[in-house]
Scaffold this active site. Structure first.
Site, PDB file in Angstrom:
ATOM      1  N   ASP A   1      88.993  23.127 -69.021  1.00 32.46           N
ATOM      2  CA  ASP A   1      90.145  22.264 -69.228  1.00 32.46           C
ATOM      3  C   ASP A   1      90.032  21.000 -68.373  1.00 32.46           C
ATOM      4  OD1 ASP A   1      92.851  21.895 -70.350  1.00 32.46           O
ATOM      5  OD2 ASP A   1      93.507  22.118 -68.269  1.00 32.46           O
TER       6      ASP A   1
ATOM      7  N   GLU B   1      86.626  19.853 -72.417  1.00 32.34           N
ATOM      8  CA  GLU B   1      87.833  19.262 -72.978  1.00 32.34           C
ATOM      9  C   GLU B   1      87.857  17.770 -72.632  1.00 32.34           C
ATOM     10  OE1 GLU B   1      91.630  17.611 -73.022  1.00 32.34           O
ATOM     11  OE2 GLU B   1      91.320  18.720 -71.161  1.00 32.34           O
TER      12      GLU B   1
ATOM     13  N   ASP C   1      98.454  22.764 -76.747  1.00 31.06           N
ATOM     14  CA  ASP C   1      99.312  21.759 -76.127  1.00 31.06           C
ATOM     15  C   ASP C   1      99.862  20.759 -77.140  1.00 31.06           C
ATOM     16  OD1 ASP C   1      99.463  22.487 -73.452  1.00 31.06           O
ATOM     17  OD2 ASP C   1      97.619  21.452 -72.912  1.00 31.06           O
TER      18      ASP C   1
END
Length: 505
Positions: free
Chosen positions: A300, A347, A400
Site C-alpha cells: 500500500d 500501489e 477505498d
C-alpha cells in the site's frame, strides 16, 4: 507476475464473508468462497490486511504489523476441537445483521469466547497440541512475546492507547518494569499467544486449501503502522519521535482531486536513516512474514518509499504537510535481492509527477490501473483498458473507492457516464458492472481483478471504506450467503474463458 501471463481474480476481505457470529472468518464460508473462485475459473483471491483492527475499526491502523485478527478466528473450528460449545457461541451476541459488522458487539463479546476456549484448552491440551503450540512460539519468537505482552498490558490498562498507559516505566520499556509485568500478566500473555496460534493454524490450513484448488492469495501490506502499536513501543528507534518518545510528524497525503484537505492518517513516520543503517532488517523481516502468508503481496502507498508527506503532529488537516525524500531504490533493491521470487504489486494511485513515475518504473513492480478513474472524456487516460500494459494489474475498483455501479450512477459526471457507456458498451439488461468486468478481462493487463461488489452488481450499500472518514459503514460490509452462487460462478467462468484468463484451467 504469473506462470500464465493472463489471469484474473476477485477482491473480498475476509471480514466481508458471510456466516454466523457477526463477522466473516477463516471458516467454512472462506472455503466455500475458494470453491466459488475455482468454479468461476479465477486464479487469485485478494484480501485486505489480516492484522487486528485499530482506530476507526481500520485494518490499516493495527496494533501489530504481524499479528492476526482474533475476530477472524473461526469459532466452529474451536467447537470441533471441544474448546467451545455451540450454545456458548449462540448465546454470545456478536451481531446478527448479515449485511453489516457490529464492531462494538465484537469488542464486548468475541474475546470472552476466545478466553473461554483458552481456559478449556489448558485442561484439554494433548501432548501433541501442546508441542505444536510450543513450536509456534519458537517459530514466532521474534515478535510474539512482545505482542502478547503489549496486548495484555493494554487490557490491564483498560485498552487505552500507548501514550496514556499509567505506568511510565512500562511505557518506556524499563527492563525491570517489563520483567515485572511479564510475571504479573503471564496468564494473559499466554492467552494472546494461544489466540495467535489459533489464527495462524487456521490461516495456513485455508491457504493450503486455496493453493490446492488452484487459487493463489494476494495479501495487502500497509506501509505504516499505528502510533498505538507494539512496533512503536518496542522499536522507537525506527520512527521519527521527539525527546519524549512521541511522534513529531505524522503520515498523510496532500490535497488532491479526491480530498480538498488531503488525508491525515496520523501514523508515525519512519526514520529512514536508521532503517538504512540496519540494512532494512525490520522491513525484510516483515516481508518474510508476508511471503510466508501469501502468494503475492500488494504494498500500500508505495509512493511513500520515494517521498512521504509529513504533517505536524498538532495539525487538524493534512494541508500543512510537506514532502520529504524516502529511501528510494536502496529499499527496493534490498527487497528485490532478498525476495527475488516474491511477486509484488506496487500501489501507485494518485497524482504522480515525472520523477515519481520514473521511480515506479525503475522499481519494476507491477502497478495498478483502476477502471473507474479512466473515463475523462477529454484525453486518452492511461487507466483505459486499451492502454493497460501486460505488467499492470487492472482493477474495476478498489476497497477505498465506490463500486463501479455506485461510481457510474452517483459520482460520475454526465460526460464520464456517456464516455463509459460507449466505451464499455454498457447494457442495463446484463448488469452495468458486467460491462466493466468484460472490458477489464479483455484488456492486455496481465492480471484483471474485480471486487466482489462489481461481480454482484452492488452499489453504495456495499462500500468498504470512504477515505478520510471515520465511523459510518467503513469496514462493515458483508455479503449474503445466497449471493455467491453457481449462476454467478458460471457467468464469470464464461467471461474468463472467452478472454483466455483461465489460470486454473
Amino acid at each position: 507476475m504469473s506462470s500464465n501471463p493472463r489471469t484474473s481474480g476477485v477482491v473480498l476481505p475476509i471480514f466481508s464473508l458471510p456466516g454466523p457470529y457477526g463477522i466473516g472468518t477463516l471458516g467454512r464460508h472462506a472455503y466455500r468462497f475458494i470453491d466459488f473462485l475455482q468454479a468461476s475459473g479465477q486464479s487469485w483471491w485478494q484480501v485486505l490486511p489480516l492484522t487486528p483492527t485499530g482506530y476507526g475499526d481500520s485494518p490499516y491502523q493495527s496494533p501489530s504489523s504481524l499479528a492476526g485478527n482474533p475476530y477472524l478466528i473461526d469459532l466452529e473450528r474451536l467447537i470441533d476441537k471441544g474448546l467451545l460449545l455451540p450454545d456458548e457461541c449462540e448465546a454470545s451476541d456478536c451481531g446478527g445483521n448479515p449485511d453489516k459488522i457490529d464492531y462494538g458487539l465484537l469488542y464486548l463479546n468475541r474475546l470472552p469466547l476466545l478466553r473461554l476456549a483458552f481456559e478449556r484448552g489448558k485442561k484439554k491440551l494433548s501432548g501433541k497440541l501442546s508441542d505444536k503450540l510450543s513450536a509456534f512460539r519458537r517459530a514466532h519468537a521474534h515478535w510474539l512475546p512482545d505482542y502478547a505482552l503489549f496486548m495484555a498490558a493494554k487490557e490491564r490498562f483498560g485498552m487505552v492507547a500507548l501514550d496514556d498507559w499509567p505506568d511510565p516505566d512500562l511505557r518506556a520499556r524499563v527492563p525491570s518494569a517489563v520483567k515485572a509485568y511479564e510475571k504479573e500478566l503471564a496468564e494473559d500473555i499466554a492467552f494472546h499467544e494461544f489466540i495467535q496460534y489459533c489464527f495462524f493454524t487456521q490461516w495456513r490450513a485455508l491457504k493450503y486449501y486455496a493453493n490446492w484448488r488452484g487459487i493463489r492469495l494476494i495479501g495487502d501490506m500497509p506501509i505504516y503502522v499505528s502510533s498505538d502499536s507494539v512496533e512503536r513501543w518496542t522499536r522507537p528507534d525506527l520512527f521519527l519521535l521527539d525527546e519524549d518518545g512521541a511522534p513529531s510528524v505524522v503520515a498523510g497525503v496532500p490535497p488532491d482531486c479526491f480530498t480538498e484537505t488531503g488525508q491525515l492518517w496520523g501514523n508515525p513516520l519512519y526514520d529512514w536513516e536508521e532503517h538504512a543503517r540496519t540494512g532494512y532488517s525490520w522491513w525484510l523481516s516483515r516481508m518474510a512474514h508476508m511471503a510466508d502468508c501469501f502468494d503475492m503481496v500488494r504494498i500500500d502507498h508505495f509512493l511513500g518509499f520515494y517521498r512521504y508527506w509529513a504533517v505536524p503532529v498538532d495539525a487538524e488537516t493534512a494541508e500543512t504537510g510537506c514532502y520529504h525524500p524516502g529511501p528510494d531504490m536502496t529499499f527496493v533493491d534490498a527487497v528485490r535481492n532478498t525476495f527475488p521470487d516474491l511477486p509484488l504489486i506496487a500501489e501507485d494511485l494518485g497524482n504522480l509527477d515525472d520523477d515519481a513515475c520514473a521511480f515506479f518504473k525503475k522499481a519494476g513492480f507491477p502497478g495498478m490501473n483502476v477502471l473507474i478513474y479512466a473515463f475523462d472524456p477529454n484525453g486518452d487516460n492511461p487507466y483505459l483498458p486499451h492502454n493497460a500494459a501486460p505488467d499492470r494489474v487492472l482493477y474495476t475498483s478498489t476497497h477505498d473507492a465506490p463500486s463501479f455501479l455506485e461510481w457510474l450512477t452517483c459520482e460520475a459526471s454526465p460526460e464520464e457516464q456517456a464516455f463509459a457507456t460507449d466505451y464499455l458498451a454498457l447494457r442495463a439488461d446484463e448488469g452495468l458492472s458486467w460491462g466493466a468486468i468484460r472490458s477489464a478481462w479483455a484488456s492486455t493487463a496481465g492480471i484483471a481483478m474485480a471486487p466482489l461488489q462489481d461481480v454482484l452488481g452492488l452499489g453504495a450499500d456495499a462500500r468498504i471504506n470512504i477515505p478520510a472518514t471515520l465511523g459510518g459503514n467503513n469496514w462493515r460490509w458483508r455479503v449474503r450467503t445466497e449471493a455467491i452462487n453457481d449462476n454467478v460462478a458460471e457467468r464469470l467462468r464464461r467471461l474468463t474463458w472467452v478472454f483466455r484468463r483461465l489460470g486454473n484451467g
